[in-house]
Write a protein that holds these residues in place. Structure first.
Motif, PDB file in Angstrom:
ATOM      1  N   ARG A  19      45.876  42.830  36.053  1.00 54.10           N
ATOM      2  CA  ARG A  19      46.222  42.857  34.621  1.00 54.10           C
ATOM      3  C   ARG A  19      45.014  42.564  33.735  1.00 54.10           C
ATOM      4  O   ARG A  19      45.047  41.711  32.847  1.00 54.10           O
ATOM      5  N   THR A  35      33.378  39.021  42.324  1.00 54.43           N
ATOM      6  CA  THR A  35      33.500  37.590  42.022  1.00 54.43           C
ATOM      7  C   THR A  35      32.361  37.124  41.112  1.00 54.43           C
ATOM      8  O   THR A  35      32.152  35.933  40.936  1.00 54.43           O
ATOM      9  N   ASP A  42      39.185  34.686  40.624  1.00 58.35           N
ATOM     10  CA  ASP A  42      39.347  33.433  41.356  1.00 58.35           C
ATOM     11  C   ASP A  42      40.129  33.683  42.645  1.00 58.35           C
ATOM     12  O   ASP A  42      40.449  34.829  42.988  1.00 58.35           O
ATOM     13  N   SER A  43      40.455  32.607  43.359  1.00 59.67           N
ATOM     14  CA  SER A  43      41.056  32.771  44.691  1.00 59.67           C
ATOM     15  C   SER A  43      42.433  33.445  44.622  1.00 59.67           C
ATOM     16  O   SER A  43      42.800  34.179  45.541  1.00 59.67           O
ATOM     17  N   ILE A  44      43.174  33.218  43.540  1.00 60.40           N
ATOM     18  CA  ILE A  44      44.499  33.846  43.452  1.00 60.40           C
ATOM     19  C   ILE A  44      44.350  35.337  43.138  1.00 60.40           C
ATOM     20  O   ILE A  44      45.069  36.178  43.688  1.00 60.40           O
ATOM     21  N   ASP A  45      43.392  35.689  42.278  1.00 62.48           N
ATOM     22  CA  ASP A  45      43.112  37.108  42.010  1.00 62.48           C
ATOM     23  C   ASP A  45      42.753  37.832  43.313  1.00 62.48           C
ATOM     24  O   ASP A  45      43.252  38.911  43.604  1.00 62.48           O
ATOM     25  N   ILE A  46      41.875  37.191  44.064  1.00 62.87           N
ATOM     26  CA  ILE A  46      41.412  37.806  45.316  1.00 62.87           C
ATOM     27  C   ILE A  46      42.596  37.993  46.271  1.00 62.87           C
ATOM     28  O   ILE A  46      42.736  39.037  46.916  1.00 62.87           O
ATOM     29  N   LEU A  47      43.465  36.993  46.324  1.00 63.06           N
ATOM     30  CA  LEU A  47      44.638  37.062  47.204  1.00 63.06           C
ATOM     31  C   LEU A  47      45.555  38.226  46.798  1.00 63.06           C
ATOM     32  O   LEU A  47      46.008  39.001  47.638  1.00 63.06           O
ATOM     33  N   GLU A  48      45.803  38.336  45.500  1.00 58.22           N
ATOM     34  CA  GLU A  48      46.659  39.426  44.999  1.00 58.22           C
ATOM     35  C   GLU A  48      46.034  40.785  45.309  1.00 58.22           C
ATOM     36  O   GLU A  48      46.724  41.731  45.690  1.00 58.22           O
ATOM     37  N   ILE A  50      43.909  41.499  47.743  1.00 56.97           N
ATOM     38  CA  ILE A  50      43.964  41.747  49.188  1.00 56.97           C
ATOM     39  C   ILE A  50      45.330  42.317  49.568  1.00 56.97           C
ATOM     40  O   ILE A  50      45.425  43.326  50.284  1.00 56.97           O
ATOM     41  N   VAL A  51      46.388  41.688  49.059  1.00 58.78           N
ATOM     42  CA  VAL A  51      47.741  42.138  49.401  1.00 58.78           C
ATOM     43  C   VAL A  51      47.965  43.566  48.905  1.00 58.78           C
ATOM     44  O   VAL A  51      48.511  44.414  49.619  1.00 58.78           O
ATOM     45  N   GLY A  64      38.606  35.008  55.802  1.00 59.73           N
ATOM     46  CA  GLY A  64      37.797  34.805  54.603  1.00 59.73           C
ATOM     47  C   GLY A  64      36.458  35.523  54.676  1.00 59.73           C
ATOM     48  O   GLY A  64      35.994  36.092  53.680  1.00 59.73           O
ATOM     49  N   ALA A  67      36.963  39.146  54.119  1.00 58.45           N
ATOM     50  CA  ALA A  67      37.308  39.356  52.711  1.00 58.45           C
ATOM     51  C   ALA A  67      36.048  39.290  51.854  1.00 58.45           C
ATOM     52  O   ALA A  67      35.860  40.110  50.947  1.00 58.45           O
ATOM     53  N   ALA A  68      35.185  38.323  52.152  1.00 58.23           N
ATOM     54  CA  ALA A  68      33.962  38.164  51.360  1.00 58.23           C
ATOM     55  C   ALA A  68      33.083  39.411  51.466  1.00 58.23           C
ATOM     56  O   ALA A  68      32.496  39.852  50.481  1.00 58.23           O
ATOM     57  N   LEU A  71      35.183  42.523  49.796  1.00 51.96           N
ATOM     58  CA  LEU A  71      35.421  42.448  48.361  1.00 51.96           C
ATOM     59  C   LEU A  71      34.158  42.144  47.549  1.00 51.96           C
ATOM     60  O   LEU A  71      34.214  41.614  46.465  1.00 51.96           O
TER      61      LEU A  71
END
Lengths: 90, 310
Positions: A19, A35, A42-48, A50-51, A64, A67-68, A71
């Motif tokens: 968003r 990043t 942040d970590s929640i953005d990255i999590l969303e 990834i999913v 992790g 992911a690093a 991403l």
């Protein structure tokens, strides 16, 4: 999907899933650090993210460190998607 | 509905007494105090802290007034009890790492029921996000989770009190727990997602916003900001949130309160799914705190802040 199509999809996903109101998909450069200061996820953005990527492309980001690497940027993500979807097909 | 929070300007833990020397004194002196004098020592320490820590005392009174709708001497006594219980918690926290597993389990008055509730909840998904609050002896709760036989990860908010954090991290590592600090590594979520998919447990404290995505919800009749992280993680991994609290009883005894697991929905409206799960979790936190308000260790004004727009 070609690499360019994957990158286009990824740029749209980044803006839509997280968003982002002040940036358009075109403004998410291929090598823009996800990043870094410009996007600053942040970590929640990255999590969303990834999913969303896992669901859209049927790939799995395992930890992790993966992911690093994946991403780091749109380019790195596209490479990750290409390699992992090809692995699934072969 | 979902917002970014403003960073916490002042964390209660950033006071002069929260340092390594204090921890050392607690760790070395507390075990030497003869048993009949333990309560008296707690009382004396509490009296000193209660008088000296004005910010924390006023904040605790304001918080307890909101929770209990009390005033006057009754409220003051409850606030004093909060400081007294925190003294008990700190001593228990320091002695914990030297305690064998049996000594810990012997302290739990309802271990068989709690164990059964934990096993039922874990049967629902591969792993679980275990949500607790800064209530009672939550640190002991993390150790009790290891009884499930699963690897336990702890998500902590970096406090900015570096030497204390490293002290706690060392102690938790000795206990076989893996600590992840929010705010330092943006990829911590990926690490936790992977752990949950492998059937491991991720323990979080869900009663304080960690400075990332949060939602403003009513708690004891007034809005408070709560983190969306636990629900986001549980939804991503498709595991339940298990609300779990360790309440302090008389003496060394503890009682585990395990509320029914919260299943985060996975509809096309992720925002709503996260909101509903966090709302359900807030009700669990509210009920647990209502049971022991003088064990909810918040020494800053909880109801002062709300989430701000991104």
């Amino acid at each position: 999907m070609t690499r360019e199509e994957i990158k286009e999809t990824l740029r749209e996903m980044i803006v839509q899933e997280l968003r982002l109101e002040e940036i358009t998909p075109e403004e998410v450069g291929d090598d823009l650090p996800l990043t870094g200061a410009r996007l600053g996820f942040d970590s929640i953005d990255i999590l969303e993210l990834i999913v969303a990527i896992e669901r859209r492309f049927g790939v799995r980001i395992r930890d992790g460190a993966s992911a690093a690497r994946a991403l780091e940027s749109v380019n790195a993500l596209a490479d990750f998607v290409l390699v992992n979807t090809q692995e699934k097909l072969s | 509905m979902q917002n970014r929070s403003n960073a916490h300007e002042r964390r209660w833990s950033r006071h002069g007494w929260n340092n390594r020397v204090s921890l050392y004194l607690i760790r070395t002196l507390a075990p030497r105090i003869p048993h009949p004098f333990i309560s008296l020592t707690h009382w004396l320490m509490t009296a000193v802290c209660y008088v000296a820590m004005g910010h924390e005392r006023r904040a605790s009174i304001a918080n307890l007034r909101q929770i209990c709708a009390e005033d006057g001497l009754r409220l003051r006594r409850r606030s004093f009890s909060l400081f007294y219980n925190f003294s008990r918690f700190m001593v228990a926290r320091m002695e914990m790492k030297n305690l064998p597993e049996q000594s810990i389990t012997e302290r739990v008055v309802n271990l068989p029921e709690a164990r059964a509730a934990l096993e039922r909840a874990l049967a629902l998904g591969s792993g679980a996000v275990v949500a607790t609050a800064h209530l009672g002896n939550w640190e002991m709760g993390v150790r009790l989770l290891k009884l499930s036989g699963r690897k336990v990860h702890i998500v902590m908010m970096a406090d900015g009190v570096g030497d204390i954090e490293s002290e706690y991290e060392r102690s938790r590592a000795m206990e076989g727990l893996k600590v992840h600090w929010i705010g330092e590594d943006p990829f911590v979520g990926a690490e936790l997602l992977s752990a949950l998919r492998d059937g491991e447990l991720v323990a979080v404290q869900a009663d304080r916003n960690a400075g990332a995505a949060c939602v403003t919800l009513p708690l004891f009749g007034a809005p408070v900001q709560l983190p969306l992280g636990p629900a986001t993680l549980a939804r991503a991994a498709d595991v339940p949130i298990l609300p779990c609290y360790v309440l302090m009883e008389d003496g060394h005894h503890l009682r585990l309160r395990i509320d029914p697991p919260i299943q985060v929905r996975r509809t096309s409206n992720a925002r709503e799914d996260l909101y509903q799960a966090t709302l359900e979790l807030s009700r669990s936190i509210e009920a647990a705190v209502a049971e022991r308000p003088e064990q909810w260790f918040n020494f800053y004004p909880i109801w002062e802040k709300t989430c701000t727009q991104p």
